[in-house]
Design an enzyme around this catalytic site. Sequence first.
Site, PDB file in Angstrom:
ATOM      1  N   GLY A 159      -7.488   5.024   4.308  1.00  0.00           N
ATOM      2  CA  GLY A 159      -7.313   3.401   3.880  1.00  0.00           C
ATOM      3  C   GLY A 159      -5.878   3.116   3.810  1.00  0.00           C
ATOM      4  N   THR A 219      -0.453   3.746   1.863  1.00  0.00           N
ATOM      5  CA  THR A 219      -1.587   4.206   3.051  1.00  0.00           C
ATOM      6  C   THR A 219      -1.766   5.643   2.418  1.00  0.00           C
ATOM      7  OG1 THR A 219      -0.195   2.920   4.822  1.00  0.00           O
ATOM      8  CG2 THR A 219      -1.904   4.890   5.187  1.00  0.00           C
ATOM      9  N   LYS A 245      -1.030  10.015  -0.697  1.00  0.00           N
ATOM     10  CA  LYS A 245      -0.714   8.369  -0.599  1.00  0.00           C
ATOM     11  C   LYS A 245       0.804   8.287  -0.425  1.00  0.00           C
ATOM     12  CE  LYS A 245      -0.557   4.333  -3.753  1.00  0.00           C
ATOM     13  NZ  LYS A 245      -0.844   3.697  -5.018  1.00  0.00           N
ATOM     14  N   ASP A 286      -5.727  -3.819 -11.549  1.00  0.00           N
ATOM     15  CA  ASP A 286      -6.193  -4.122 -10.149  1.00  0.00           C
ATOM     16  C   ASP A 286      -7.493  -3.245  -9.837  1.00  0.00           C
ATOM     17  OD1 ASP A 286      -6.144  -5.127  -7.417  1.00  0.00           O
ATOM     18  OD2 ASP A 286      -5.003  -3.536  -6.499  1.00  0.00           O
TER      19      ASP A 286
END
Length: 654
Positions: A340, A346, A361, A457
């Site tokens: 994802g 990414t 990541k 978030d």
Amino acid sequence: MILHSRVYATQCFTSTGTETIGESYMMDMQGSPFTFSATRNKFIAIGCDTIAQMSDPLYDNFMSGCTSKCGDMGNVRNGSCSGIGCCETSIPFNLKFFMLTLGSMANHTENWESNPCSYAFLADQDWFTFKYSDLSAGSFVNSTIPLVMDWVIGNQSCEVAVRDTHSYACGPNSNCSNSINGAGYQCFCKDGFEGNPYVPQGCQDINECEKGYNNSCYESAICTNTYGSYNCSCPHGYNGDGQVNGTHCTRDPKSTPLMSIIVGTGLSIIFLLVCIYFFYWGIKRRRDIKLREKFFQQNGGLLLQQQIASNQGVAEIAKIFTIKELKMATNNFHESRILGKGGHGTVYQGILSDGKVVATKISNIMDEGQIIEFINEVDILSQINHRNVVRLLGCCLETEVPMLVYEFISNGTLFERIHDRNAAYISWGTRLRVATETAGALAYLHSAHSTPILHRDIKSANILLDDDFTAKIADFGASRLVPLEQTQMTTLVQGTLGYLDPECLHTGLLTEKSDVYSFGVVLAELLTGKMSLILEGSGERKALAMYFVSSMENNNLLQILDVRIVSERNREELLVVAELARICLNVKGKDRPTMKEVAIELERTWSQHKSDEPSTSFNINATAQENLRDSSTINASCQESLGASGFLSLQIGR
């Protein structure tokens, strides 16, 4: 030969079972040299309540067919045509005429919304691949379907036809082959020839020695073309037949002095190239070491070391990976390994040398100010030890863009499970458990941890699910540690549209109630099945939070709930969670509960859910529809349920 046509039968129904379209179809190739290929075509039917037949009503030569049914639409699989949503069967040889007809067992009333129509057709078996979307109405309107046609010469066999030199159709350098689909024959060029076998001199010799043609000559051998074939031979000074599967070309002993000169020169060149390579490799290695050291410092390596030194236990949790390890684990960060992409980087799937599956990541290219965010994420995750927070395994600082290595969570994100139409449906019980686990993890971050942590978030895309659908909160790139003496802090607004706290967006003041608001949007997603931003008919996007709160205030809760979850649980749980989502979405932060209060209420609801007897489950039937017809009853029941549970301490009210 490929024939393109619109040959298919159709049968459609209304939701009450009334037939609106019922078209059979026939195709006649009698009198022509063509037959429908029995080896290349398939008879295919599409539908969830479909009985398809293919027959020859004129001569009653055959009848064939298949049946397709979908007891559960969740069992329909793309690419599978074995009787669930799609079925297929072969056709007889020497077929020149057929008729397609359709029937139904229940007139599609059991699954009309997903599949109002049935289709049947004959098609090239390599052309059609079944998809879930083929079940929708109108999916085959004006479709062009390819059919494979066989054709032959006359109705004689090769043994008979070759006797008549005037009518025999095969030219020189060709072979005759009897048709496998009825009477007649066909012509083919012999091996070593190509062209049209039906015209004089149509089959021409192939030069197998030209580039692009396969031949069996050894790489160093000489290929010589002959009429219809070729020969292999060894060059001068070599012995052998030159065939790959024969005797390879070997040096003639008489040419040894020349070979010695060649070998000596070759070894000298190789030695020189090796020396140059090692010299270049040494320089490059020193350059790479310096570059890795530069990136280590540039990516906050010294700051991370200070964090490790000041937080006991971090060094035991986080491991420093080399870029070589991560390249091997991710197949050099191949696109097929991407799990994802998000606002902070990414994520790639990787397999370490010990067999452990991880998620790597790669952060987006950062300026010097963003390095603090990266080190912040490492520091925060290294201090968190909670079963519902994704675990940090280590990091890599040897590249221009820093990397983090997490435990791999196999079942994707909560966003995909709710909103992806192809994803497996998750029940209300699973949704309630995921919400409870997520709330518990956030409460831990806000209050149980030594220093409060604000995620900033929270969204369904940042809630991962493992094999057992256990929730794991991820992506701490925007998180902040808040000193205990501070209740709020001023910061740049970060997050995702649809989840942002409107009060923080207006004032720039970040508090733990900002995470509460974002979690309220996630609860609304779980209840309604809608995205955080709803696309309206005018093309504008409306926030789910406003839509959800407005619907509850107008007593329209039942109309916005996801019907799939309403049918499987009692209404008290849905009402409690809906009211909980509403108060989490209060515009003013002081009117929202704390995450600890939210977690306690969800835990109570989840405990009650687990202890409920099957007879208490809430199903949509005639009685339930009558009880829920007036949505004002829902709101009153909600207030009554929440009051009885002791949840009034959260100051519910409008």
